[in-house]
Structures are given as structure tokens and as C-alpha cells.
Design a protein around this motif. Structure first.
Motif, PDB file in Angstrom:
ATOM      1  N   ASP A 191      61.958  37.462 115.065  1.00  0.00           N
ATOM      2  CA  ASP A 191      61.162  38.241 114.123  1.00  0.00           C
ATOM      3  C   ASP A 191      61.929  39.499 113.756  1.00  0.00           C
ATOM      4  OD1 ASP A 191      58.312  37.479 113.321  1.00  0.00           O
ATOM      5  OD2 ASP A 191      58.347  36.913 115.433  1.00  0.00           O
ATOM      6  N   VAL A 192      61.819  39.898 112.511  1.00  0.00           N
ATOM      7  CA  VAL A 192      62.450  41.117 112.023  1.00  0.00           C
ATOM      8  C   VAL A 192      61.352  42.081 111.600  1.00  0.00           C
ATOM      9  CG1 VAL A 192      64.019  42.118 110.333  1.00  0.00           C
ATOM     10  CG2 VAL A 192      64.468  39.831 111.229  1.00  0.00           C
ATOM     11  N   LEU A 193      61.403  43.297 112.117  1.00  0.00           N
ATOM     12  CA  LEU A 193      60.446  44.337 111.755  1.00  0.00           C
ATOM     13  C   LEU A 193      61.163  45.414 110.953  1.00  0.00           C
ATOM     14  CD1 LEU A 193      58.998  42.888 114.165  1.00  0.00           C
ATOM     15  CD2 LEU A 193      57.922  45.096 114.663  1.00  0.00           C
ATOM     16  N   VAL A 194      60.627  45.713 109.781  1.00  0.00           N
ATOM     17  CA  VAL A 194      61.239  46.662 108.862  1.00  0.00           C
ATOM     18  C   VAL A 194      60.288  47.844 108.663  1.00  0.00           C
ATOM     19  CG1 VAL A 194      62.158  46.995 106.529  1.00  0.00           C
ATOM     20  CG2 VAL A 194      62.473  44.797 107.693  1.00  0.00           C
ATOM     21  N   GLN A 195      60.839  49.041 108.732  1.00  0.00           N
ATOM     22  CA  GLN A 195      60.035  50.238 108.534  1.00  0.00           C
ATOM     23  C   GLN A 195      59.335  50.212 107.186  1.00  0.00           C
ATOM     24  OE1 GLN A 195      62.187  53.919 108.966  1.00  0.00           O
ATOM     25  NE2 GLN A 195      60.476  55.185 108.297  1.00  0.00           N
ATOM     26  N   ASP A 196      58.059  50.593 107.183  1.00  0.00           N
ATOM     27  CA  ASP A 196      57.198  50.651 106.007  1.00  0.00           C
ATOM     28  C   ASP A 196      56.774  49.280 105.497  1.00  0.00           C
ATOM     29  OD1 ASP A 196      57.239  53.438 106.071  1.00  0.00           O
ATOM     30  OD2 ASP A 196      59.018  53.533 104.806  1.00  0.00           O
ATOM     31  N   VAL A 197      57.219  48.214 106.170  1.00  0.00           N
ATOM     32  CA  VAL A 197      56.681  46.877 105.919  1.00  0.00           C
ATOM     33  C   VAL A 197      55.854  46.440 107.118  1.00  0.00           C
ATOM     34  CG1 VAL A 197      57.226  44.450 105.459  1.00  0.00           C
ATOM     35  CG2 VAL A 197      58.600  46.255 104.401  1.00  0.00           C
ATOM     36  N   HIS A 198      56.432  46.539 108.309  1.00  0.00           N
ATOM     37  CA  HIS A 198      55.758  46.125 109.533  1.00  0.00           C
ATOM     38  C   HIS A 198      55.236  47.297 110.358  1.00  0.00           C
ATOM     39  CE1 HIS A 198      58.571  42.813 108.541  1.00  0.00           C
ATOM     40  NE2 HIS A 198      57.546  42.063 108.884  1.00  0.00           N
ATOM     41  N   PHE A 199      55.734  48.468 110.126  1.00  0.00           N
ATOM     42  CA  PHE A 199      55.274  49.642 110.856  1.00  0.00           C
ATOM     43  C   PHE A 199      55.552  50.891 110.041  1.00  0.00           C
ATOM     44  CE2 PHE A 199      59.666  48.886 112.107  1.00  0.00           C
ATOM     45  CZ  PHE A 199      60.244  50.137 112.013  1.00  0.00           C
ATOM     46  N   ARG A 200      54.774  51.927 110.302  1.00  0.00           N
ATOM     47  CA  ARG A 200      54.973  53.229 109.675  1.00  0.00           C
ATOM     48  C   ARG A 200      55.117  54.273 110.767  1.00  0.00           C
ATOM     49  NH1 ARG A 200      50.571  54.164 104.933  1.00  0.00           N
ATOM     50  NH2 ARG A 200      51.000  56.298 105.673  1.00  0.00           N
ATOM     51  N   LEU A 201      56.125  55.101 110.660  1.00  0.00           N
ATOM     52  CA  LEU A 201      56.384  56.074 111.708  1.00  0.00           C
ATOM     53  C   LEU A 201      55.421  57.255 111.681  1.00  0.00           C
ATOM     54  CD1 LEU A 201      60.274  56.031 111.854  1.00  0.00           C
ATOM     55  CD2 LEU A 201      58.629  54.885 113.346  1.00  0.00           C
ATOM     56  N   ASP A 202      54.626  57.383 110.614  1.00  0.00           N
ATOM     57  CA  ASP A 202      53.559  58.383 110.639  1.00  0.00           C
ATOM     58  C   ASP A 202      52.315  57.824 111.332  1.00  0.00           C
ATOM     59  OD1 ASP A 202      53.258  56.599 108.502  1.00  0.00           O
ATOM     60  OD2 ASP A 202      52.136  58.035 107.293  1.00  0.00           O
ATOM     61  N   TRP A 203      52.290  56.537 111.598  1.00  0.00           N
ATOM     62  CA  TRP A 203      51.185  55.908 112.302  1.00  0.00           C
ATOM     63  C   TRP A 203      51.556  55.513 113.732  1.00  0.00           C
ATOM     64  CZ3 TRP A 203      49.022  51.869 108.231  1.00  0.00           C
ATOM     65  CH2 TRP A 203      48.414  52.565 107.184  1.00  0.00           C
TER      66      TRP A 203
END
Length: 322
Positions: free
Chosen positions: A57-69
Motif C-alpha cells: 500500500d502507498v500512502l500519500v500526504q493529503d490523499v491518505h492522511f493530513r498532517l494537520d489532522w
């Protein structure tokens, strides 16, 4: 001193690739199945079953996670959890994780320390470890994880074995991650029970092998939503899956959050993804293993129904659709 105890304001470009690798791998224990861990050209594992289960699995910032959350430790745990739930869904036990990290040179070494600490934490929860990987320069923060597993002599439990008359059963929780996402999207950070479920899913790792040993005929992890994922099982098996809402638990906390947001908690349970729960089908007369509870039946026909009514729209996540 372990990485999670060692704050560092330096950037990864200042620490350097090999310095960073040492930081995230030193003082870490490997399971007995790892014959050669991080530090060489490749890792070496035992494969007593003679077969290896593998998933990425590939996790990409602002697609799979947000660093403000989510903090980096949350992201690290999630990146491991979403992979290991796939291993469990095949009825296998995890044996190792290969991690690829792409980030800008301006990211701090402390951030990577925390990210790695989350990965190691979740790996330990599942009884495995990080055995190798790669780090590269990237303008977009990206975490790629490849998980490996062992079937221990059993057949893999795939999506295509469901049979008419089988019981559909659930291990884990549904709707919590979707509720957490709804809360975060409204600008709130509590209640922590649902926000935490979105930041870090908690797959029931041991339930997968237990289902395989109990004779499960098919299995899948719920990443895109219950109805969407059971649609994959129905299509692969050539059957109809009927989900019974009277057998689906809607916890009081989800009812409270939904009431506060004016949302439908039933929709979170049926269509919310990223809980990484497991759903399997079992022969109808067999006793379910511990931790599993019935939520429906496999019927003759095609597709997914809810309480016997046709359900044609699959609202689960699909890349490039939105």
C-alpha cells in the motif's frame, strides 16, 4: 536512546540518508524469522511454509492522511496497519515489512523518528518488524509499505470462495473511522475515540488466521466500506451477499456523534472505509471462532443486498473517481 526519545531539529538533508536509516533501525528487535535484517542489500527471511503472502500500500500526504489532522506517529502506525490487515485477510501471519519513504530534504529528522516509531509500534502489535526499505528525495511525503506473511501450511483465504448458505461474519469495528473523518472535516478534534479511529485503525490481526483455521470460505478487509468490499466478494464468488442491519452494531458513541453532526450513523457503518475490520464467510452450520459475529448470509444471485433489498450503488472509495 531510542529514536522516539531523541528529538532533533535538524533536517533529513543535514542528517543524510544513511544517518537517517541508522536512526530508524538501531536498537530495534527482529523476530526469529528474520535471518538478516536492515543494513545489507536485502533482507533474508525464513519461509517455512514455502509460500510468501505479499501486499503493498502507498500512502500519500493529503490523499491518505493530513498532517494537520494526524501526527507522524499516527501516519506510521496507519501505514503499517492497512498493509497487515491485508495479510490477515488472507489468513496469514505477518513475517516482515519493507518500507519506502519519500520526503523533502526540509523534513526534520525528528519527524522521521516519530514516523518510524509509529511503524515499529504497530509492527510489534502484530508480532513482526521492519526488515528493510529505502528512503528517497520527494516533493510529496509518501510512505510505501510492503508486508510479507506466512500461511503456516493453510490454503489462502481469498475473495472467491463464498458459497450459498454461508454465514457472513465480522471481526472488528465499522463506522468509527468515517465518524472520525466527519468530526475532523468539521474542524473538531474530539471525541478522541472516533478521531483516534480515523488516525490509526486497529485491525484484528489474530482474527484472520483464526478464521482460516475455522474453515472460512472467503475473507476481505474493510478498507473501502462494508458494502463496496462485500461487492468484491460477491463478484469474485458469483453469489449475492445480504447484510442484515439488525445484526450490525451501531455503538452509542457513534449515535451521539451522528446526532451532533446531523449525520446518519448507519451510513458510516455500511459505507465508511478505513476501519480495516475483517469480514469472512463461514459454512452455515459451523460455530464461529472467537471474536467473530454474524452480520448476514450468502444467497443465490449476484451483488449485495441490505435487508433483502437490492443495493446497486457502491459508495466506497475509489482512486481517480472523485
Amino acid at each position: 536512546m531510542t529514536p522516539e526519545e531523541r528529538p532533533d531539529a535538524r533536517t533529513v538533508s543535514q542528517v543524510g540518508e544513511f544517518g537517517l536509516i541508522r536512526r530508524v533501525t538501531e536498537h530495534r528487535n527482529q523476530p526469529s524469522s528474520t535471518l538478516l535484517g536492515p543494513g545489507d542489500d536485502a533482507a533474508v527471511l525464513t519461509a517455512p511454509d514455502g509460500r510468501v503472502v505479499a501486499t503493498t500500500d502507498v500512502l500519500v500526504q493529503d490523499v491518505h492522511f493530513r498532517l494537520d489532522w494526524s501526527g507522524p506517529r499516527h501516519v506510521g502506525r496507519k501505514a503499517v496497519a492497512v498493509n497487515l490487515s491485508d495479510i490477515a485477510a488472507m489468513g496469514a501471519v505477518p513475517t516482515g515489512l519493507l518500507v519506502g519513504l519519500g520526503c523533502s530534504g526540509e523534513v526534520t529528522a525528528e519527524f522521521v523518528d516519530e514516523l518510524a516509531a509509529g511503524m515499529w509500534e504497530e509492527a510489534r502489535r502484530a508480532g513482526t518488524a521492519l526488515i528493510g526499505g529505502d528512503m528517497v528525495t520527494s516533493n510529496q511525503l509518501t510512505v510505501s509499505v510492503t508486508a510479507l506473511g506466512d500461511l503456516r501450511g493453510r490454503k489462502p483465504v481469498t475473495r472467491e470462495g463464498a458459497r450459498q448458505g454461508d454465514v457472513v461474519a465480522l471481526a472488528g469495528s465499522l463506522g468509527w473511522s468515517a465518524a472520525g473523518l466527519a468530526v475532523l472535516a468539521r474542524g473538531f478534534r474530539s471525541p478522541l475515540s472516533v478521531v483516534g479511529a480515523h488516525r490509526v485503525p486497529e485491525p484484528p490481526y489474530e482474527a484472520g488466521p483464526a478464521a482460516a483455521m475455522a474453515g472460512a470460505t472467503s475473507m476481505i478487509d474493510i478498507s473501502d466500506g462494508l458494502l463496496a468490499d462485500m461487492g468484491h466478494v460477491a463478484d469474485a464468488s458469483g453469489v449475492s451477499v445480504d447484510i442484515r442491519t439488525d445484526q450490525l452494531e451501531v455503538p452509542q458513541r457513534l449515535l451521539e456523534v451522528a446526532s451532533a453532526l446531523g449525520a446518519d450513523p448507519g451510513d458510516w457503518v455500511l459505507n465508511g472505509g478505513e476501519d480495516q475490520a475483517l469480514v469472512a464467510t463461514f459454512p452455515g452450520d459451523d460455530e464461529l471462532p472467537e471474536g467473530w459475529r454474524p452480520i448476514g448470509r450468502v444467497r443465490q444471485g449476484r451483488g449485495v443486498t441490505v435487508d433483502g433489498a437490492e443495493h446497486t450503488e457502491r459508495t466506497g472509495w475509489q482512486h481517480w473517481r472523485h
